[in-house]
Design a protein around this motif. Sequence first.
Motif, mmCIF file in Angstrom:
data_model
loop_
_atom_site.group_PDB
_atom_site.id
_atom_site.type_symbol
_atom_site.label_atom_id
_atom_site.label_comp_id
_atom_site.label_asym_id
_atom_site.label_seq_id
_atom_site.Cartn_x
_atom_site.Cartn_y
_atom_site.Cartn_z
ATOM 1 N N LYS A 27 1.158 -1.017 -0.030
ATOM 2 C CA LYS A 27 -0.219 -0.119 -0.213
ATOM 3 C C LYS A 27 1.009 1.011 0.348
ATOM 4 O O LYS A 27 1.895 1.427 0.805
ATOM 5 C CB LYS A 27 -0.872 -0.528 1.566
ATOM 6 C CG LYS A 27 -1.978 -1.652 1.352
ATOM 7 C CD LYS A 27 -2.186 -1.514 0.217
ATOM 8 C CE LYS A 27 -3.532 -2.812 0.418
ATOM 9 N NZ LYS A 27 -4.716 -2.969 -0.509
ATOM 10 N N GLY A 28 0.169 2.342 -0.521
ATOM 11 C CA GLY A 28 0.998 3.798 -0.535
ATOM 12 C C GLY A 28 1.856 3.767 -1.145
ATOM 13 O O GLY A 28 2.216 2.695 -2.342
ATOM 14 N N PRO A 29 3.024 4.590 -1.402
ATOM 15 C CA PRO A 29 3.512 5.409 -2.418
ATOM 16 C C PRO A 29 4.786 4.520 -2.645
ATOM 17 O O PRO A 29 4.799 3.493 -1.151
ATOM 18 C CB PRO A 29 4.802 6.925 -1.437
ATOM 19 C CG PRO A 29 3.463 7.452 -0.819
ATOM 20 C CD PRO A 29 2.679 6.059 -0.225
ATOM 21 N N LEU A 30 5.241 3.941 -3.696
ATOM 22 C CA LEU A 30 5.950 2.353 -3.600
ATOM 23 C C LEU A 30 7.904 2.944 -3.157
ATOM 24 O O LEU A 30 8.714 2.046 -3.292
ATOM 25 C CB LEU A 30 6.040 1.779 -5.629
ATOM 26 C CG LEU A 30 4.738 1.284 -5.533
ATOM 27 C CD1 LEU A 30 4.492 0.956 -6.664
ATOM 28 C CD2 LEU A 30 4.765 0.112 -4.368
ATOM 29 N N ASP A 31 8.329 4.236 -3.388
ATOM 30 C CA ASP A 31 9.515 5.250 -3.046
ATOM 31 C C ASP A 31 11.062 4.437 -3.622
ATOM 32 O O ASP A 31 11.785 3.849 -2.798
ATOM 33 C CB ASP A 31 9.550 4.738 -1.538
ATOM 34 C CG ASP A 31 8.322 5.897 -1.130
ATOM 35 O OD1 ASP A 31 8.285 6.498 -1.735
ATOM 36 O OD2 ASP A 31 7.662 5.446 -0.183
ATOM 37 N N GLY A 32 10.482 3.391 -4.268
ATOM 38 C CA GLY A 32 11.531 2.618 -5.207
ATOM 39 C C GLY A 32 12.120 1.606 -4.818
ATOM 40 O O GLY A 32 12.979 0.909 -4.563
#
Length: 197
Positions: A27-32
């Motif tokens: 869930k949420g941003p994948l952020d690399g």
Amino acid sequence: MNYLAHLYLSEPTEEAWLGSLLGDFVKGPLDGRYNEDITRAITLHRKIDTFTDAHPVVLRSKTRVSAGRRRYAGIMIDMFYDHFLAKYWHEFRDEPLGEFSAKIYAVLDRRHNMLPDRLQYMAPRMAQSDWLASYAEVDSIHAALDRMGRRLKRENRLLNSADELLEHYPELEADFRTFMPQVLQFAKHHHLVAIAR
């Protein structure tokens, strides 16, 4: 869409299969956190879910669910559509479903250490009971929905909810057959757009 549909709609690569499953667990941003191919597949998973949730045919399917279970209609319709996809798999792919599902379980086994905790716990059970191919049987849809219902904090409204699949079987099958070509076209367009970038 549930696991089998997301796998079917993904690109036919190990990374894409992983991402299509991870979409339910991350869930949420994948952020690399993941490589580009896995990230693209997670993004596709999310876009397919958005497309599906707003689609008039899927909304019509949800109205077929009884009022007492309507809160969980999304979960139920996802499973019902996976049932039809598994049952009629030969119409959608030349590769037998058993062979396809075995490939998926092998990928999950090879990549076990990178899976989120809940998927690490589930993956061996998926393989052992061959969840993906078993969806072709209504009894397996019963079992899957009952299993999901046990995780609910409220009263288990999913218990015996596959009865509603049987009650509206022809109508739900017709909805599925109308919807699948449209979501497949949506996914194919996304693949082409992603490749063009």
